[in-house]
Design an enzyme around this catalytic site. Structure first.
Site, PDB file in Angstrom:
ATOM      1  N   ASP A 283       0.820  -1.198   0.000  1.00 38.72           N
ATOM      2  CA  ASP A 283       0.000   0.000   0.000  1.00 38.72           C
ATOM      3  C   ASP A 283       0.864   1.263   0.000  1.00 38.72           C
ATOM      4  O   ASP A 283       1.809   1.394   0.788  1.00 38.72           O
ATOM      5  CB  ASP A 283      -0.898  -0.008   1.245  1.00 38.72           C
ATOM      6  N   GLU A 316       1.340  -0.075  -4.941  1.00 37.61           N
ATOM      7  CA  GLU A 316       0.558   1.141  -5.150  1.00 37.61           C
ATOM      8  C   GLU A 316       1.553   2.291  -4.978  1.00 37.61           C
ATOM      9  O   GLU A 316       2.182   2.414  -3.930  1.00 37.61           O
ATOM     10  CB  GLU A 316      -0.572   1.284  -4.132  1.00 37.61           C
ATOM     11  N   ASP A 336      -3.983   5.712 -13.185  1.00 34.14           N
ATOM     12  CA  ASP A 336      -4.184   6.531 -14.376  1.00 34.14           C
ATOM     13  C   ASP A 336      -5.283   5.955 -15.272  1.00 34.14           C
ATOM     14  O   ASP A 336      -6.119   6.694 -15.797  1.00 34.14           O
ATOM     15  CB  ASP A 336      -2.875   6.625 -15.169  1.00 34.14           C
ATOM     16  N   HIS A 406     -11.358  -0.591  -3.558  1.00 34.43           N
ATOM     17  CA  HIS A 406     -11.802  -0.073  -2.264  1.00 34.43           C
ATOM     18  C   HIS A 406     -11.589   1.435  -2.168  1.00 34.43           C
ATOM     19  O   HIS A 406     -12.421   2.144  -1.591  1.00 34.43           O
ATOM     20  CB  HIS A 406     -11.057  -0.787  -1.130  1.00 34.43           C
TER      21      HIS A 406
END
Length: 643
Positions: A283, A316, A336, A406
């Site tokens: 993350d 990410e 993107d 999410h």
């Protein structure tokens, strides 16, 4: 390799021929001798801010007196105790302050309760010979374990997900966080799977069952910060943090320190080797801001999982650092692509969508042909500063694409699903491009049923922290035109309310699939069947050939393109997409056989030189039948029961 890392290498008896797996952590509670009937446990704890530390026993073992730990240098304390699995304990760091183990394997009473000693080798794996699947075969399904009914609830859905065409389940973070419910990105004990979802052995059974069905299991991990409640590290290990660098979550983690680097590197190896996850999604690594450590982590993983296993690492990364995808990581979540699609499907232009409102179809063409939209270009969302690196040299499988996840649902004020914001026909066309493009597709739970149910931000904080989170959540949207008054913002759901969690939980696995839910599911299943049989076997060494814009007039709702890829065997995949509200000329007829179309009979219009509105058509050259039968044989072999 550091001395601590050397202690955590995979041992011979941890290899797949064994049915029991344990990752030998250099810290925390490590059971020794349990199989001989005389268990003992080694405790190792890094507390450089403390002079003395004790292990304090609780529960059935509370009659055992506290055990003073021996300092061994550089802030480390050790102790050996005649106890075994099931023992509850904490560390006394002085002044009566007792804290859980930062390397706790389980917190049965939550993050503020005692840690539990576990014997990780107690679970006997049924599919210990599972080696994973090649990255090119990946279709990801992201889900929230709590909203799906815990580990048992997720397990009940696995057969249907396999039948849908999903090949990888990605769990939102499991690290222990305060309260019964939450997204998991506020975890404070990264080694302890959240107790509200089930036991550690039930989590292993979930992973084991998925492997028996031929499904990969991925886990979302958070290494950039700790949550605001239940993190005690600052009281006994101040050097874990950097006081000179502030983040939205407090002092930054100090990834220049060996102990910090090892703590998180070992965590990655722990999930991969002890719980047998097939991959990790890291993350927000831009918040770590240490590419050197990211490469070090990837090197550790590659060197210290069993030979032959397919283990995948996904980032990410707001920075769009293409160099990390060249040798160290399989792929990056491609925001993107999502932003381009979202702007065209909804017309929204606020927030980070500002960077995609000008010629979104041209930006999508660049994303399909080169990966990132921003490759060093000035970004209006980043005050005009350059963002990203050139990515056109990377394979299309280096990018994970999605229409929903999410973040993109739950970070909206009301958690709106895309179907509640977009036209159904246009959404089906965009979905077809998502599922058939060589980029790796990701679905979010219940998306395959055309769900309009929200997925909202939920927590279970109490007291002042609950108030702060509720009001902070509402302040986040003050600069959006739809929420510029306090009365409107007050209608944003309270994250701490039980009903917010209920609103976000999909129907149970046994609920009948009827009506439009069945129709949407059939659409997704059909597209994924085409991907599995005709595209997956050819994706290795695939290369994007670019995309041609057919129509670009945002004011008049015209947006269409044709994208092409050369697949691994030389076949050409061509996909024409029209997300506008008008037909557009298709001057050049693509070569090959039509393998998918939406809406029905769109190919007839294409044959006549027109690409209909809200349409997506895919053509493929080469011998379609040969690859279909070859793929069937490979899947049948992979799903044979393991010894």
């Amino acid at each position: 390799m550091s001395p601590l890392s050397q202690q955590t290498q995979v041992r011979p008896h941890d290899r797949p021929r064994d049915r029991h797996f344990a990752f030998c952590l250099p810290f925390g509670a490590q059971v020794q001798g349990a199989s001989q009937g005389q268990p003992s446990t080694r405790f190792r704890f890094w507390a450089p801010s403390c002079e003395t530390v004790q292990v304090v026993f609780e529960g059935d073992a509370q009659a055992t007196p506290p055990l003073t730990m021996t300092p061994t240098g550089n802030g480390w304390f050790e102790a050996q105790a005649p106890c075994g699995p099931g023992t509850l304990y904490r560390y006394d760091i002085g002044n009566g302050t007792r804290v859980p183990d930062p390397a706790s394997r389980f917190q049965p009473q939550g993050v503020h309760g005692p840690s539990e000693v576990l014997d990780p080798r107690a679970y006997a794996w049924r599919h210990a010979q599972w080696q994973g699947r090649p990255w090119e075969e990946t279709v990801i399904y992201e889900l929230h374990v709590g909203a799906m009914g815990g580990y048992r609830g997720v397990m009940a859905r696995l057969p249907a997900l396999k039948e849908l065409g999903v090949t990888a389940i990605e769990l939102m973070p499991l690290s222990s966080f305060p309260g019964e419910r939450g997204w998991g990105y506020d975890g404070v004990l990264p080694y302890a799977p959240h107790a509200a979802y089930g036991t550690p052995d039930e989590l292993k059974e979930l992973v084991d069952t998925a492997h028996g069905l031929g499904l990969q299991m991925f886990l979302d991990v958070v290494y950039n910060h700790f949550g605001p409640d239940g993190n005690w590290l600052g009281q006994y290990a101040k050097p874990f943090f950097r006081a000179d660098i502030k983040t939205p979550w407090g002092d930054a983690l100090d990834f220049e320190r060996l102990e910090v680097r090892d703590y998180f590197s070992d965590n990655a190896l722990y999930w991969l080797n002890e719980y047998r996850f097939d991959g990790l999604r890291l993350d927000a690594v831009h918040a770590i801001n240490n590419p050197g450590w990211l490469r070090e982590l990837a090197d550790h993983v590659k060197a210290r999982v069993e030979p032959g296993r397919h283990v995948h690492l996904v980032l990410e990364n707001e920075h769009n650092e293409a160099n990390l995808l060249e040798t160290h990581f399989n792929a990056q979540w491609n925001d993107d692509v999502h932003h381009c699609f979202h702007v065209m499907l909804t017309g929204e232009s606020e927030g980070y969508y500002r960077g995609f409102t000008e010629s979104p179809i041209r930006k999508l063409a660049r994303a399909l042909g080169e990966g990132f939209v921003y490759q060093g270009d000035p970004s209006p969302v980043h005050d005009g500063k350059p963002r990203g690196e050139p990515s056109g040299h990377l394979p299309p499988t280096a990018f994970v694409s999605f229409l929903q996840n999410h973040d993109q649902i739950g970070n909206r004020a009301f958690g709106d699903r895309l179907r509640a914001l977009a036209d159904d026909d246009a959404l089906r066309a965009a979905t077809a491009m998502l599922l058939l493009s060589p980029q790796i597709p990701l679905l979010f739970m219940d998306e395959e049923y055309g769900s309009t149910q929200p997925f909202q931000f939920f927590t279970a904080y109490t007291g002042d922290l609950a108030d702060a989170v509720r009001e902070g959540r509402r302040r986040e949207f003050a600069h959006f035109s739809a929420f510029n008054d306090a009365e409107t913002r007050a209608r944003i759901p309270d994250p701490n309310a039980q009903q917010t969690f209920v609103n976000s939980s999909p129907p149970p696995a046994e609920a009948p699939v009827e009506g439009e839910r069945r129709e949407w599911m059939h659409f997704y299943k059909s597209a994924l069947c085409v991907r599995a049989h005709l595209l997956m076997p050819r994706l290795h060494h695939a290369k994007a050939l670019g995309a041609t814009v057919l129509a670009d007039d945002t004011a008049n709702a015209q947006a269409a393109l044709v994208a092409r890829w050369r697949l691994g065997d030389g076949a050409i995949l061509t996909i024409a997409l029209n997300l506008g509200h008008h037909d557009v000329p298709l001057d050049t007829q693509p070569e090959g056989m039509v393998i998918f179309e939406t809406p029905g009979r769109a190919r007839d219009r294409a044959d006549a030189g027109t690409l209909p509105e809200s349409a997506c058509i895919a053509w493929l050259t080469g011998d379609v039948r040969e690859y279909s039968s070859e793929h069937d044989a490979r899947i049948a072999h992979r799903e044979e029961p393991h010894a």
